[in-house]
Structure formats: structure tokens, C-alpha cells
Design an enzyme around this catalytic site. Structure first.
Site, PDB file in Angstrom:
ATOM      1  CD  GLU A 165       9.989   1.372  10.484  1.00 14.86           C
ATOM      2  OE1 GLU A 165       9.830   2.381   9.773  1.00 14.86           O
ATOM      3  OE2 GLU A 165       9.915   0.213  10.047  1.00 14.86           O
ATOM      4  CG  LEU A 223       8.315   2.185   4.801  1.00 14.60           C
ATOM      5  CD1 LEU A 223       8.163   1.004   3.861  1.00 14.60           C
ATOM      6  CD2 LEU A 223       6.970   2.810   5.058  1.00 14.60           C
ATOM      7  CE  LYS A 277       3.117   3.063   3.137  1.00 17.91           C
ATOM      8  NZ  LYS A 277       3.228   3.108   4.591  1.00 17.91           N
ATOM      9  CE1 TYR A 304       1.070  -0.381   4.396  1.00 17.79           C
ATOM     10  CE2 TYR A 304       0.092   1.809   4.384  1.00 17.79           C
ATOM     11  CZ  TYR A 304       0.871   0.848   4.999  1.00 17.79           C
ATOM     12  OH  TYR A 304       1.458   1.120   6.203  1.00 17.79           O
TER      13      TYR A 304
HETATM   14  N1  PMP Z   1       7.588   3.478   9.033  1.00 15.37           N
HETATM   15  C1  PMP Z   1       6.455   2.772   9.007  1.00 15.37           C
HETATM   16  C2  PMP Z   1       6.423   1.413   9.610  1.00 15.37           C
HETATM   17  C3  PMP Z   1       5.297   3.318   8.396  1.00 15.37           C
HETATM   18  O1  PMP Z   1       4.162   2.612   8.360  1.00 15.37           O
HETATM   19  C4  PMP Z   1       5.353   4.629   7.857  1.00 15.37           C
HETATM   20  C5  PMP Z   1       4.135   5.286   7.245  1.00 15.37           C
HETATM   21  N2  PMP Z   1       3.439   4.517   6.394  1.00 15.37           N
HETATM   22  C6  PMP Z   1       6.561   5.324   7.912  1.00 15.37           C
HETATM   23  C7  PMP Z   1       7.669   4.717   8.509  1.00 15.37           C
HETATM   24  C8  PMP Z   1       6.698   6.700   7.329  1.00 15.37           C
HETATM   25  O2  PMP Z   1       6.667   6.645   5.922  1.00 15.37           O
HETATM   26  P1  PMP Z   1       6.170   7.922   5.078  1.00 15.37           P
HETATM   27  O3  PMP Z   1       7.020   9.063   5.505  1.00 15.37           O
HETATM   28  O4  PMP Z   1       6.427   7.519   3.669  1.00 15.37           O
HETATM   29  O5  PMP Z   1       4.734   8.112   5.411  1.00 15.37           O
END
Ligand code: PMP
Length: 289
Positions: free
Chosen positions: A181, A206, A148, A33
Site C-alpha cells: 500500500e 491497513l 492503525k 488513531y
Molecule cells: N494505508 C495507510 C498506511 C494509511 O495510513 C491510510 C490512511 N490513514 C490508508 C491506508 C487509508 O485509510 P482510510 O481510507 O481509512 O483513510
């Protein structure tokens, strides 16, 4: 204005939008996603999100559901049809619909794509903000957190545990005591020496699109950045901390577990980066039309 969803080529009323009971996303979490922020009717960092979507699909050997130009068109249609000025677009691509069986289905199986768009109140990133609390939890996820995937059970459990402890976000911690994270955000600290620190991109996290934008912003502002992991102990000693994501933007952290960070107020570098990110969002959204 009633909400519209996009399901495999059709725009349908949100409450009637359905996927097949044997969609592999539903049965196996065999799907990926993306979430893109909408700001003033424009898309924030669309190219980065679509590049990451492509990468996630390729890593899992799921075919792209449509060409990039078509996908970009559907995203814009969804923003327009749902009257989104500020909010998000959510898209999910699964390996498709097939009789339940673990191995990949026949190569001809079409990937399934759904999209929703949601209006949200416009967020003023320049307004005063109270920082959030973080709860640290063990990282119990798999070794491909760079993909993701919609397989988010550990993230959901971590987030719920945080909320039940009165914290906004959970920071997941690896076996070496280092923060990977957040449950749905990337983690950052500013050390007492004034160094901005975030974990380097690897299979353990991610690679946030907001994270990437902020790395570029920090360079432009002359903020010294080091991409490395940091321990929970180091985070508790930090001068500042914050989290980033497409929907949290840049959000200051003022407490990690029972430890107050800095003087308990959002830090100056965090706020400077938050404001600069607001400018970036407005600019990126304007360019996206
Ligand atoms: N880490 C994880 C596990 C996430 O789910 C997300 C957001 N989807 C992020 C980091 C941040 O990613 P982004 O800045 O692309 O929203």
C-alpha cells in the site's frame, strides 16, 4: 475562530493543548488513531472509522477511552467548536500515562485520548485533476499493518523519500515484489483487461475505510473488482492507477517510478470512481448528523 483541542475530557485552546511527558503514545508509540473527513459539516463514514478504532484498540489490548455515544458526541463538539464545514477530525488513543517501563502499566491506568479538528478548503472532486507520481520503495514495516498505530516511522520515511524524488506518494513493496500500500493510502490499478485490482485485506495493509467504500461503489457501478496483490511490474503495465484515503479521496496516478501510466492522463475508470466517491461522501456526510 480560534482552534480548540480535546484532551482527556477537556476542550482547550489548541496552542495550549498538551499531553503528559510519560504518555505511552509519546514514549513508545503505544497508541492508535483515526482520521475522519468532514464534508459540508457532516462526518464521512464515521461508523466505519469508529469500528476500526475499536478493532485497533482491541488488537493492542488498550481499553476504549469512553463509550461510543460519548465519543460520537465529542467528535461533533469538535466539528462545531472549530467551525469545520470541510476538513478532518483526528483522534488518538494511547495506553495512558505511567512511569516508563515496557510492559503494560497497571490495569487501572486510564487510556489517554486527544482530538483535533482542522478546517480545509472544500475540495471539488468533479473538477479536472492532474494525476500524481508514485515512487516505489521497499516495505520495511512490521507484520501488523492492519492496526492503525501511530508508529509511523517507515511510512514517514517512505513519504519523505517520495517527496524528495518529486513524487506525491510512495508505494511500499514486499519481499515478493508486490505492492502492499501507500505510505498513507491504499493502492489500486486497472489492468489492460479492464479489471480493477487492489490488495486484499490482511495484516500487510491497513484496511482503508475509503477502500471499503470504493469496493461497494465499484460493485454498484458494475466495475469488475479483484482483490489480490499486484507486482510493481504489473502496475507499470496497468491502464490506470489511483490511490485512496479519507483525505486523498480517490486520486489518479499517472506515473510509477519512471514509467508513465496509460496515456499520462487520469484514467476513465479512476475518474468515474472519483465522482461516485464524491457522491458517496456527500451522502454519507448528510446522513451523519
Ligand atoms: N494505508 C495507510 C498506511 C494509511 O495510513 C491510510 C490512511 N490513514 C490508508 C491506508 C487509508 O485509510 P482510510 O481510507 O481509512 O483513510
Amino acid at each position: 475562530m480560534s482552534r480548540i483541542a480535546y484532551v482527556n475530557g477537556a476542550y482547550v485552546p489548541h496552542r495550549e493543548a498538551q499531553v503528559h511527558v510519560e504518555d505511552r503514545g509519546y514514549q513508545f508509540a503505544d497508541a492508535v488513531y483515526e482520521v475522519i473527513a468532514v464534508r459540508g459539516g457532516g462526518l464521512v463514514d464515521e461508523a466505519g472509522h469508529l469500528a476500526r478504532l475499536k478493532r485497533s484498540l482491541a488488537e493492542l489490548r488498550i481499553r476504549a477511552p469512553m463509550r461510543d455515544t460519548a465519543l460520537r458526541h465529542v467528535i461533533r463538539e469538535m466539528v462545531a467548536r472549530n467551525g469545520v464545514r470541510d476538513g478532518i477530525v483526528y483522534m488518538q488513543v494511547s495506553r495512558g500515562v505511567a512511569r516508563r517501563d515496557h510492559p503494560f502499566p497497571a490495569a487501572a491506568t486510564k487510556p489517554a485520548i486527544v482530538m483535533t479538528a482542522r478546517r480545509m478548503p472544500r475540495f471539488d472532486l468533479r473538477a479536472p485533476v492532474t494525476g500524481i507520481k508514485i515512487l516505489t520503495v521497499p516495505d520495511i514495516r512490521w507484520q501488523r499493518c492492519d492496526i492503525k498505530s501511530v508508529s509511523l516511522l517507515p511510512n514517514i520515511l517512505a513519504k519523505q523519500q517520495a517527496r524528495e524524488a518529486g513524487a506525491y506518494e510512495a508505494w511500499q513493496v514486499d519481499a515478493d515484489g508486490r505492492v502492499t500500500e501507500g505510505a498513507s493510502t491504499n493502492a489500486w490499478i486497472v489492468t489492460k483487461a479492464g479489471e480493477l485490482v487492489t490488495r486484499s485485506a490482511s495484516n500487510a495493509i491497513l484496511n482503508g475505510i475509503t477502500r471499503l467504500a470504493l469496493i461497494a461503489i465499484a460493485a454498484k457501478l458494475g466495475v469488475r473488482l479483484v482483490e489480490r496483490s499486484f507486482t510493481v511490474a504489473e502496475a507499470k503495465e496497468a491502464r490506470e492507477a489511483f490511490i485512496t484515503s479519507a483525505t486523498s479521496f480517490v486520486l489518479p496516478v499517472v506515473q510509477v517510478d519512471d514509467r508513465v501510466i496509460g496515456n499520462g492522463e487520469p484514467g476513465s475508470i479512476s475518474l468515474q470512481l472519483r465522482e461516485a466517491y464524491a457522491d458517496h461522501m456527500d451522502e454519507a456526510a448528510r446522513r451523519s448528523a
